[in-house]
Design a protein around this motif. Sequence first.
Motif, PDB file in Angstrom:
ATOM      1  N   PHE A 196       0.830  -1.202   0.000  1.00 48.53           N
ATOM      2  CA  PHE A 196       0.000   0.000   0.000  1.00 48.53           C
ATOM      3  C   PHE A 196       0.868   1.257   0.000  1.00 48.53           C
ATOM      4  O   PHE A 196       0.586   2.224  -0.707  1.00 48.53           O
ATOM      5  CB  PHE A 196      -0.931   0.006   1.204  1.00 48.53           C
ATOM      6  N   ARG A 197       1.922   1.234   0.784  1.00 46.43           N
ATOM      7  CA  ARG A 197       2.818   2.388   0.846  1.00 46.43           C
ATOM      8  C   ARG A 197       3.448   2.651  -0.526  1.00 46.43           C
ATOM      9  O   ARG A 197       3.519   3.795  -0.974  1.00 46.43           O
ATOM     10  CB  ARG A 197       3.891   2.136   1.897  1.00 46.43           C
ATOM     11  N   ASP A 198       3.885   1.592  -1.203  1.00 46.24           N
ATOM     12  CA  ASP A 198       4.447   1.756  -2.540  1.00 46.24           C
ATOM     13  C   ASP A 198       3.403   2.292  -3.511  1.00 46.24           C
ATOM     14  O   ASP A 198       3.698   3.129  -4.380  1.00 46.24           O
ATOM     15  CB  ASP A 198       4.981   0.417  -3.050  1.00 46.24           C
ATOM     16  N   PHE A 199       2.183   1.798  -3.351  1.00 44.61           N
ATOM     17  CA  PHE A 199       1.080   2.239  -4.214  1.00 44.61           C
ATOM     18  C   PHE A 199       0.859   3.747  -4.088  1.00 44.61           C
ATOM     19  O   PHE A 199       0.764   4.474  -5.088  1.00 44.61           O
ATOM     20  CB  PHE A 199      -0.179   1.453  -3.831  1.00 44.61           C
ATOM     21  N   ILE A 200       0.782   4.258  -2.850  1.00 51.29           N
ATOM     22  CA  ILE A 200       0.577   5.691  -2.637  1.00 51.29           C
ATOM     23  C   ILE A 200       1.755   6.503  -3.171  1.00 51.29           C
ATOM     24  O   ILE A 200       1.584   7.514  -3.866  1.00 51.29           O
ATOM     25  CB  ILE A 200       0.354   5.979  -1.138  1.00 51.29           C
ATOM     26  N   ASN A 201       2.967   6.083  -2.898  1.00 54.85           N
ATOM     27  CA  ASN A 201       4.151   6.820  -3.369  1.00 54.85           C
ATOM     28  C   ASN A 201       4.254   6.803  -4.892  1.00 54.85           C
ATOM     29  O   ASN A 201       4.689   7.789  -5.493  1.00 54.85           O
ATOM     30  CB  ASN A 201       5.417   6.241  -2.747  1.00 54.85           C
ATOM     31  N   ASN A 202       3.853   5.701  -5.508  1.00 55.66           N
ATOM     32  CA  ASN A 202       3.872   5.642  -6.970  1.00 55.66           C
ATOM     33  C   ASN A 202       2.880   6.629  -7.581  1.00 55.66           C
ATOM     34  O   ASN A 202       3.151   7.241  -8.618  1.00 55.66           O
ATOM     35  CB  ASN A 202       3.562   4.222  -7.444  1.00 55.66           C
ATOM     36  N   ILE A 203       1.738   6.789  -6.930  1.00 56.27           N
ATOM     37  CA  ILE A 203       0.757   7.770  -7.423  1.00 56.27           C
ATOM     38  C   ILE A 203       1.286   9.185  -7.248  1.00 56.27           C
ATOM     39  O   ILE A 203       1.211  10.011  -8.155  1.00 56.27           O
ATOM     40  CB  ILE A 203      -0.580   7.598  -6.681  1.00 56.27           C
ATOM     41  N   TRP A 204       1.826   9.471  -6.071  1.00 54.91           N
ATOM     42  CA  TRP A 204       2.317  10.826  -5.804  1.00 54.91           C
ATOM     43  C   TRP A 204       3.550  11.171  -6.656  1.00 54.91           C
ATOM     44  O   TRP A 204       3.934  12.317  -6.730  1.00 54.91           O
ATOM     45  CB  TRP A 204       2.634  10.977  -4.320  1.00 54.91           C
ATOM     46  N   SER A 205       4.109  10.175  -7.330  1.00 51.28           N
ATOM     47  CA  SER A 205       5.256  10.413  -8.212  1.00 51.28           C
ATOM     48  C   SER A 205       4.846  10.736  -9.634  1.00 51.28           C
ATOM     49  O   SER A 205       5.695  11.085 -10.456  1.00 51.28           O
ATOM     50  CB  SER A 205       6.172   9.170  -8.222  1.00 51.28           C
ATOM     51  N   LEU A 206       3.546  10.616  -9.945  1.00 53.60           N
ATOM     52  CA  LEU A 206       3.082  10.933 -11.296  1.00 53.60           C
ATOM     53  C   LEU A 206       3.192  12.436 -11.510  1.00 53.60           C
ATOM     54  O   LEU A 206       2.497  13.221 -10.859  1.00 53.60           O
ATOM     55  CB  LEU A 206       1.645  10.453 -11.490  1.00 53.60           C
ATOM     56  N   SER A 207       4.019  12.842 -12.440  1.00 51.11           N
ATOM     57  CA  SER A 207       4.402  14.251 -12.558  1.00 51.11           C
ATOM     58  C   SER A 207       3.308  15.149 -13.115  1.00 51.11           C
ATOM     59  O   SER A 207       3.316  16.359 -12.863  1.00 51.11           O
ATOM     60  CB  SER A 207       5.656  14.376 -13.420  1.00 51.11           C
ATOM     61  N   LYS A 208       2.353  14.590 -13.879  1.00 54.74           N
ATOM     62  CA  LYS A 208       1.308  15.406 -14.503  1.00 54.74           C
ATOM     63  C   LYS A 208      -0.043  15.273 -13.815  1.00 54.74           C
ATOM     64  O   LYS A 208      -0.988  15.967 -14.192  1.00 54.74           O
ATOM     65  CB  LYS A 208       1.156  15.009 -15.975  1.00 54.74           C
ATOM     66  N   LEU A 209      -0.122  14.410 -12.836  1.00 54.40           N
ATOM     67  CA  LEU A 209      -1.414  14.125 -12.212  1.00 54.40           C
ATOM     68  C   LEU A 209      -1.943  15.342 -11.451  1.00 54.40           C
ATOM     69  O   LEU A 209      -1.279  15.874 -10.571  1.00 54.40           O
ATOM     70  CB  LEU A 209      -1.267  12.946 -11.247  1.00 54.40           C
TER      71      LEU A 209
END
Length: 589
Positions: A147-160
């Motif tokens: 879950f932690r990786d999932f959240i960090n991967n989303i917050w890493s999306l540069s255009k989101l």
Amino acid sequence: MSLELLANELLLDLFDYLNAHNLLRAFHGLNTRFDQLLFIQLQKYYLDFRFISKNDFEYFCQQYLISINDRVISLHLSDDIETPNLPQFFLSSGYHINQFIHLKSLSIDYISSFDLLNQIILQCHELSYLTHLNIMIHNSQDPEENFRDFINNIWSLSKLTHCYLDIQYPYATWLLEMSIISQSVKYLSTKNISYSSYSLLHLFKHTPYLQRLYIGSIGQCYDQHIQTIIPSLISLSMTAQFTLQWMKNLFQQIPNLCYLTLEINNIYLDGQEWEKILSNYFHNIKIFRLKMTIEFSPLENIEEQVDQLIDSFRSYYWIEKHHWFVRCDWCPMDINQTGLLYTLPYAFDTFYYIDGSQSKSTNPNNFNYSFRNQSKILHYTTNHKRDYSKNKILYPIQFFNIRHLKIKLPFNDAFLSLIPKLDQLISLDVTLNNRDLGYSQLQTLLDRASHLYSLRFCHLNNFSMTSFNITSTSIRRLEFFQHFDVRLRYFNSKECTILANASLAFQCEVLMIDVESRTNILELINIMPSLRALSVRCKDNESNQNETFETNDNLIEWLHQHLPSKYTYSINRNVYNIARINVWIYKAS
């Protein structure tokens, strides 16, 4: 006028409203002009796989997807019972999210694996135009680091910029472990994630450019001072259990807020107290939406308490300056002596109505239109002890735009005056307390609901299929369920036969049911001609209930051996209820 007489520009505008697989199935091959419009001039495709049959899905992927994947700007996948295991099946078929190079919006519903989601999100990092992400997940087994990786991967999306998360996961408070600071997210909606004071502060620090925030739930809010000011936040919506002091501390950190929506049930403030808070903290406030549970004193007259409360919202600040009106509902027969105060127009999706309720408002008009567009989900509870012979209805409202209705039958006839039309209704959730009267009233509702797609039955132990002769031309999804998993009632062979031969069964495409025997599954699939998805719990498989279900357990193996050879199937365990099996059916034409 013939469709072909329309100009190309008008046809392209029309195509923007159609799902890609419906669009291509309807217009491809009609003539050269339509083919050129579809494959040369049309630059935007919206692809929604939520309600697709297995036949159409496989055909579309084989025939069309590779030709349009660089023009798909919106993609919606789902692991619902209608399309079980579709996201994993989609990826295992050789398709990758990063192939949709112009994708702007990605939605994934009912997915259960953070590992699979992380695969998808990592592929999204290669997309230059992805701005909207919408994910619904129910997971109770994955380790916290996934879950932690999932959240960090989303917050890493540069255009989101727009992120909508509906997550049911016991460790969702691992937002505390978020380590990435998003430079792009401006609109965030989180549902079923429980925040504490500290985790909310952590979110603010890692999403510094937030403009609009929807928080589904806040709990564990102690009087801890939040010290991170979010000047960019202009809209806040939350359902919360907090103290008054904590709420004031929060409001100090969002000085530029213009839109505030609150749903609370543990703080009682009258109009004067709310006016003081709003005036002190929000000088730019434009819209204030409130839903507040009231506990009335049992020692005083309830109506007099309502009058006193309503009068506190009649000041210049409420009526003249902002034109904000409130209404208070209460039921005189409520033994808990509670009421509900809310601003008008009603700003929340779900409304709970108990017949016999009374209402008073600061608005001088009847204000029926207060519920015309806002309330989409109506829960109706009947009070059979109330006498309507003299006064049919005391509630001065009507619902014109109900899309989901949950009701116990039979209902009092006065209820029909609340819903003058049901042409927007797409799902109906019914509990039958009296099958003889209930079926007649249910048919009355069905006759008025011309676009009803889903009918859900909460059946009791005395539920009888012998009276199941209701009709509807629009229903395509049937669900038979019980609220509790104790003393389950399974449909026997006779009842399955009655269902399979009912008029609704011939048009039913999606069925959820509990059956006694695995042979009942074969009967339903063989007799129901339109069935494309089946979610079933089988009693003669319950011997495995204390064991770990495997993907290829005895029942699944048995189904593969005995299902009609003219069909192909995708069969898997339901991740939300491991005792249930989902069958996705391919019926070749």
